[in-house]
Design a protein around this motif. Structure first.
Motif, PDB file in Angstrom:
ATOM      1  N   LEU A 128      42.169 -18.603 -29.982  1.00  0.00           N
ATOM      2  CA  LEU A 128      40.951 -17.900 -29.588  1.00  0.00           C
ATOM      3  C   LEU A 128      41.275 -16.664 -28.756  1.00  0.00           C
ATOM      4  O   LEU A 128      40.632 -15.623 -28.907  1.00  0.00           O
ATOM      5  CB  LEU A 128      40.033 -18.837 -28.803  1.00  0.00           C
ATOM      6  CG  LEU A 128      39.250 -19.838 -29.647  1.00  0.00           C
ATOM      7  CD1 LEU A 128      38.502 -20.817 -28.741  1.00  0.00           C
ATOM      8  CD2 LEU A 128      38.260 -19.119 -30.558  1.00  0.00           C
ATOM      9  N   THR A 129      42.274 -16.778 -27.879  1.00  0.00           N
ATOM     10  CA  THR A 129      42.662 -15.630 -27.068  1.00  0.00           C
ATOM     11  C   THR A 129      43.132 -14.490 -27.946  1.00  0.00           C
ATOM     12  O   THR A 129      42.729 -13.328 -27.758  1.00  0.00           O
ATOM     13  CB  THR A 129      43.777 -16.019 -26.084  1.00  0.00           C
ATOM     14  OG1 THR A 129      43.287 -17.034 -25.211  1.00  0.00           O
ATOM     15  CG2 THR A 129      44.218 -14.815 -25.260  1.00  0.00           C
ATOM     16  N   ASP A 130      44.005 -14.803 -28.918  1.00  0.00           N
ATOM     17  CA  ASP A 130      44.474 -13.773 -29.847  1.00  0.00           C
ATOM     18  C   ASP A 130      43.300 -13.125 -30.574  1.00  0.00           C
ATOM     19  O   ASP A 130      43.269 -11.912 -30.778  1.00  0.00           O
ATOM     20  CB  ASP A 130      45.445 -14.373 -30.866  1.00  0.00           C
ATOM     21  CG  ASP A 130      46.815 -14.653 -30.274  1.00  0.00           C
ATOM     22  OD1 ASP A 130      47.165 -13.996 -29.279  1.00  0.00           O
ATOM     23  OD2 ASP A 130      47.515 -15.532 -30.797  1.00  0.00           O
ATOM     24  N   ARG A 131      42.326 -13.950 -30.942  1.00  0.00           N
ATOM     25  CA  ARG A 131      41.175 -13.431 -31.682  1.00  0.00           C
ATOM     26  C   ARG A 131      40.328 -12.520 -30.795  1.00  0.00           C
ATOM     27  O   ARG A 131      39.846 -11.473 -31.237  1.00  0.00           O
ATOM     28  CB  ARG A 131      40.326 -14.601 -32.191  1.00  0.00           C
ATOM     29  CG  ARG A 131      39.130 -14.186 -33.021  1.00  0.00           C
ATOM     30  CD  ARG A 131      38.473 -15.393 -33.634  1.00  0.00           C
ATOM     31  NE  ARG A 131      37.304 -15.042 -34.397  1.00  0.00           N
ATOM     32  CZ  ARG A 131      36.536 -15.919 -35.043  1.00  0.00           C
ATOM     33  NH1 ARG A 131      36.854 -17.197 -35.012  1.00  0.00           N
ATOM     34  NH2 ARG A 131      35.481 -15.523 -35.717  1.00  0.00           N
ATOM     35  N   PHE A 132      40.161 -12.887 -29.532  1.00  0.00           N
ATOM     36  CA  PHE A 132      39.327 -12.112 -28.628  1.00  0.00           C
ATOM     37  C   PHE A 132      39.963 -10.777 -28.261  1.00  0.00           C
ATOM     38  O   PHE A 132      39.270  -9.766 -28.138  1.00  0.00           O
ATOM     39  CB  PHE A 132      39.051 -12.902 -27.343  1.00  0.00           C
ATOM     40  CG  PHE A 132      38.177 -14.110 -27.555  1.00  0.00           C
ATOM     41  CD1 PHE A 132      37.243 -14.158 -28.565  1.00  0.00           C
ATOM     42  CD2 PHE A 132      38.313 -15.216 -26.723  1.00  0.00           C
ATOM     43  CE1 PHE A 132      36.449 -15.275 -28.766  1.00  0.00           C
ATOM     44  CE2 PHE A 132      37.517 -16.336 -26.902  1.00  0.00           C
ATOM     45  CZ  PHE A 132      36.585 -16.362 -27.931  1.00  0.00           C
ATOM     46  N   ILE A 133      41.289 -10.771 -28.032  1.00  0.00           N
ATOM     47  CA  ILE A 133      41.936  -9.558 -27.530  1.00  0.00           C
ATOM     48  C   ILE A 133      42.415  -8.639 -28.645  1.00  0.00           C
ATOM     49  O   ILE A 133      42.844  -7.526 -28.372  1.00  0.00           O
ATOM     50  CB  ILE A 133      43.129  -9.900 -26.613  1.00  0.00           C
ATOM     51  CG1 ILE A 133      44.255 -10.565 -27.395  1.00  0.00           C
ATOM     52  CG2 ILE A 133      42.683 -10.773 -25.457  1.00  0.00           C
ATOM     53  CD1 ILE A 133      45.483 -10.854 -26.553  1.00  0.00           C
ATOM     54  N   ASN A 134      42.335  -9.071 -29.897  1.00  0.00           N
ATOM     55  CA  ASN A 134      42.748  -8.235 -31.027  1.00  0.00           C
ATOM     56  C   ASN A 134      41.545  -7.906 -31.888  1.00  0.00           C
ATOM     57  O   ASN A 134      41.395  -8.421 -33.001  1.00  0.00           O
ATOM     58  CB  ASN A 134      43.838  -8.937 -31.846  1.00  0.00           C
ATOM     59  CG  ASN A 134      45.133  -9.046 -31.084  1.00  0.00           C
ATOM     60  OD1 ASN A 134      45.866  -8.083 -30.954  1.00  0.00           O
ATOM     61  ND2 ASN A 134      45.410 -10.227 -30.554  1.00  0.00           N
ATOM     62  N   GLU A 135      40.683  -7.073 -31.360  1.00  0.00           N
ATOM     63  CA  GLU A 135      39.490  -6.691 -32.113  1.00  0.00           C
ATOM     64  C   GLU A 135      39.901  -6.028 -33.423  1.00  0.00           C
ATOM     65  O   GLU A 135      40.830  -5.233 -33.468  1.00  0.00           O
ATOM     66  CB  GLU A 135      38.632  -5.732 -31.292  1.00  0.00           C
ATOM     67  CG  GLU A 135      37.757  -6.409 -30.260  1.00  0.00           C
ATOM     68  CD  GLU A 135      36.785  -5.431 -29.653  1.00  0.00           C
ATOM     69  OE1 GLU A 135      35.750  -5.158 -30.292  1.00  0.00           O
ATOM     70  OE2 GLU A 135      37.067  -4.930 -28.564  1.00  0.00           O
ATOM     71  N   GLY A 136      39.161  -6.323 -34.466  1.00  0.00           N
ATOM     72  CA  GLY A 136      39.458  -5.756 -35.774  1.00  0.00           C
ATOM     73  C   GLY A 136      40.293  -6.673 -36.637  1.00  0.00           C
ATOM     74  O   GLY A 136      40.250  -6.587 -37.856  1.00  0.00           O
ATOM     75  N   LEU A 137      41.062  -7.557 -36.002  1.00  0.00           N
ATOM     76  CA  LEU A 137      41.855  -8.525 -36.755  1.00  0.00           C
ATOM     77  C   LEU A 137      41.002  -9.769 -36.943  1.00  0.00           C
ATOM     78  O   LEU A 137      40.689 -10.474 -36.000  1.00  0.00           O
ATOM     79  CB  LEU A 137      43.151  -8.853 -36.010  1.00  0.00           C
ATOM     80  CG  LEU A 137      44.094  -7.672 -35.798  1.00  0.00           C
ATOM     81  CD1 LEU A 137      45.288  -8.094 -34.963  1.00  0.00           C
ATOM     82  CD2 LEU A 137      44.550  -7.087 -37.118  1.00  0.00           C
ATOM     83  N   MET A 138      40.615 -10.044 -38.178  1.00  0.00           N
ATOM     84  CA  MET A 138      39.703 -11.141 -38.465  1.00  0.00           C
ATOM     85  C   MET A 138      40.351 -12.493 -38.215  1.00  0.00           C
ATOM     86  O   MET A 138      39.702 -13.459 -37.864  1.00  0.00           O
ATOM     87  CB  MET A 138      39.233 -11.039 -39.918  1.00  0.00           C
ATOM     88  CG  MET A 138      38.512  -9.736 -40.227  1.00  0.00           C
ATOM     89  SD  MET A 138      38.347  -9.451 -42.002  1.00  0.00           S
ATOM     90  CE  MET A 138      37.390 -10.875 -42.497  1.00  0.00           C
ATOM     91  N   ARG A 139      41.642 -12.547 -38.424  1.00  0.00           N
ATOM     92  CA  ARG A 139      42.384 -13.788 -38.210  1.00  0.00           C
ATOM     93  C   ARG A 139      43.815 -13.414 -37.872  1.00  0.00           C
ATOM     94  O   ARG A 139      44.379 -12.500 -38.456  1.00  0.00           O
ATOM     95  CB  ARG A 139      42.350 -14.665 -39.459  1.00  0.00           C
ATOM     96  CG  ARG A 139      43.090 -15.982 -39.298  1.00  0.00           C
ATOM     97  CD  ARG A 139      42.979 -16.808 -40.564  1.00  0.00           C
ATOM     98  NE  ARG A 139      41.604 -17.136 -40.875  1.00  0.00           N
ATOM     99  CZ  ARG A 139      41.213 -17.670 -42.031  1.00  0.00           C
ATOM    100  NH1 ARG A 139      42.101 -17.893 -42.967  1.00  0.00           N
ATOM    101  NH2 ARG A 139      39.950 -17.945 -42.247  1.00  0.00           N
ATOM    102  N   LEU A 140      44.399 -14.103 -36.916  1.00  0.00           N
ATOM    103  CA  LEU A 140      45.743 -13.777 -36.465  1.00  0.00           C
ATOM    104  C   LEU A 140      46.562 -15.049 -36.335  1.00  0.00           C
ATOM    105  O   LEU A 140      46.092 -16.041 -35.789  1.00  0.00           O
ATOM    106  CB  LEU A 140      45.683 -13.065 -35.104  1.00  0.00           C
ATOM    107  CG  LEU A 140      46.992 -12.520 -34.553  1.00  0.00           C
ATOM    108  CD1 LEU A 140      47.420 -11.281 -35.336  1.00  0.00           C
ATOM    109  CD2 LEU A 140      46.832 -12.152 -33.078  1.00  0.00           C
ATOM    110  N   ARG A 141      47.788 -15.008 -36.837  1.00  0.00           N
ATOM    111  CA  ARG A 141      48.690 -16.141 -36.697  1.00  0.00           C
ATOM    112  C   ARG A 141      50.050 -15.632 -36.243  1.00  0.00           C
ATOM    113  O   ARG A 141      50.692 -14.846 -36.934  1.00  0.00           O
ATOM    114  CB  ARG A 141      48.841 -16.899 -38.018  1.00  0.00           C
ATOM    115  CG  ARG A 141      49.800 -18.076 -37.901  1.00  0.00           C
ATOM    116  CD  ARG A 141      49.956 -18.801 -39.203  1.00  0.00           C
ATOM    117  NE  ARG A 141      50.917 -19.874 -39.089  1.00  0.00           N
ATOM    118  CZ  ARG A 141      51.322 -20.639 -40.109  1.00  0.00           C
ATOM    119  NH1 ARG A 141      50.831 -20.448 -41.306  1.00  0.00           N
ATOM    120  NH2 ARG A 141      52.207 -21.596 -39.926  1.00  0.00           N
ATOM    121  N   LYS A 142      50.461 -16.068 -35.051  1.00  0.00           N
ATOM    122  CA  LYS A 142      51.749 -15.641 -34.505  1.00  0.00           C
ATOM    123  C   LYS A 142      52.892 -16.251 -35.313  1.00  0.00           C
ATOM    124  O   LYS A 142      52.869 -17.428 -35.646  1.00  0.00           O
ATOM    125  CB  LYS A 142      51.875 -16.076 -33.048  1.00  0.00           C
ATOM    126  CG  LYS A 142      50.840 -15.469 -32.124  1.00  0.00           C
ATOM    127  CD  LYS A 142      51.079 -13.994 -31.881  1.00  0.00           C
ATOM    128  CE  LYS A 142      52.337 -13.739 -31.084  1.00  0.00           C
ATOM    129  NZ  LYS A 142      52.530 -12.288 -30.803  1.00  0.00           N
TER     130      LYS A 142
END
Length: 235
Positions: A128-142
């Motif tokens: 959720l943190t990655d999603r909140f701080i990376n606006e524009g990225l619909m989904r993020l996986r480290k």
């Protein structure tokens, strides 16, 4: 690779179904018959039994090098989780993953010799943190400390252009893995309640592939390059 999941709380059920839908052979074990009944038609093998009883565990296919055992008992069963994990170690299971609810439980599990620990809440919080701080990225996986997989909307100015024409790798240092395109597929009835229908993907996009309005790009790259890409196209 095969999985044995011990504990069918909300997390255990969701994990079992996700792994099964991903093509893996999954066996589940829980002391509650009602919990097993709910999932028995969705996994390869579903058993009722007390996992603190070594005789119950010994009936499972534990000693296959390809078998991974996940102890997914919840926060109300800390003592059971520790006993089950200790029994698995005694039986010589090579691949054990245990849920740790707090620091004390994690410390005890490490003393037993289990290093593969996870906290469901921590994983969810990071996502959720990655999603909140990376606006524009619909989904993020480290992937590691500096690289990620992400989904992002197609820049409007790319509509009608080809993959080779936009030259993503050279100009933006980003690799395109695939594209989501088309009508979303219906969510499986057994899917997690937070899931939603997703458009299907295009297998290995050809360099001459032409982008269309509504495309979602599945991309890979360094975190900073992904953020720069989103910022450049105001996504």
């Amino acid at each position: 690779m095969k999985f044995i999941i011990i504990g069918l709380g909300q997390f255990g059920r969701s994990l079992a179904i996700y792994l099964t839908n991903s093509g893996y052979e999954v066996t589940v074990l829980d002391i509650q018959e009602s919990a097993v009944d709910e999932i028995k038609n969705s996994v390869a093998d579903a058993r009722v039994g007390d996992a603190t009883d070594v005789r119950v565990l010994s009936r499972l296919d534990l000693n296959d090098d390809d078998t991974h055992v996940i102890v997914a008992t919840g926060e109300n069963f800390l003592e059971r989780s520790i006993i089950i994990t200790a029994q698995l170690k005694e039986l010589g299971v090579k691949h054990i993953y245990a849920r740790a609810v707090n620091d004390l439980q994690a410390k005890v599990l490490r003393l037993i010799g289990v290093e593969d620990l996870f906290r469901v809440e921590d994983v969810a919080a990071r996502q959720l943190t990655d999603r909140f701080i990376n606006e524009g990225l619909m989904r993020l996986r480290k992937i590691d400390a500096t690289h990620s997989l992400a989904e992002v909307k197609l820049p409007e100015e790319w509509e009608g252009k080809t993959l080779i024409g936009v030259n993503m790798r050279k100009l933006h240092k980003i690799n395109l893995l695939t594209i989501r395109r088309g009508a979303p597929t219906e969510a499986n009835e057994s899917s997690d309640v937070l899931s939603k229908p997703e458009p299907p993907v295009i297998d290995s996009p050809d360099p001459s592939l032409e982008f269309k309005k509504g495309d979602v790009l599945v991309i890979f790259g360094k975190d900073d390059d992904l953020k720069d890409f989103v910022k450049k196209f105001d996504l």
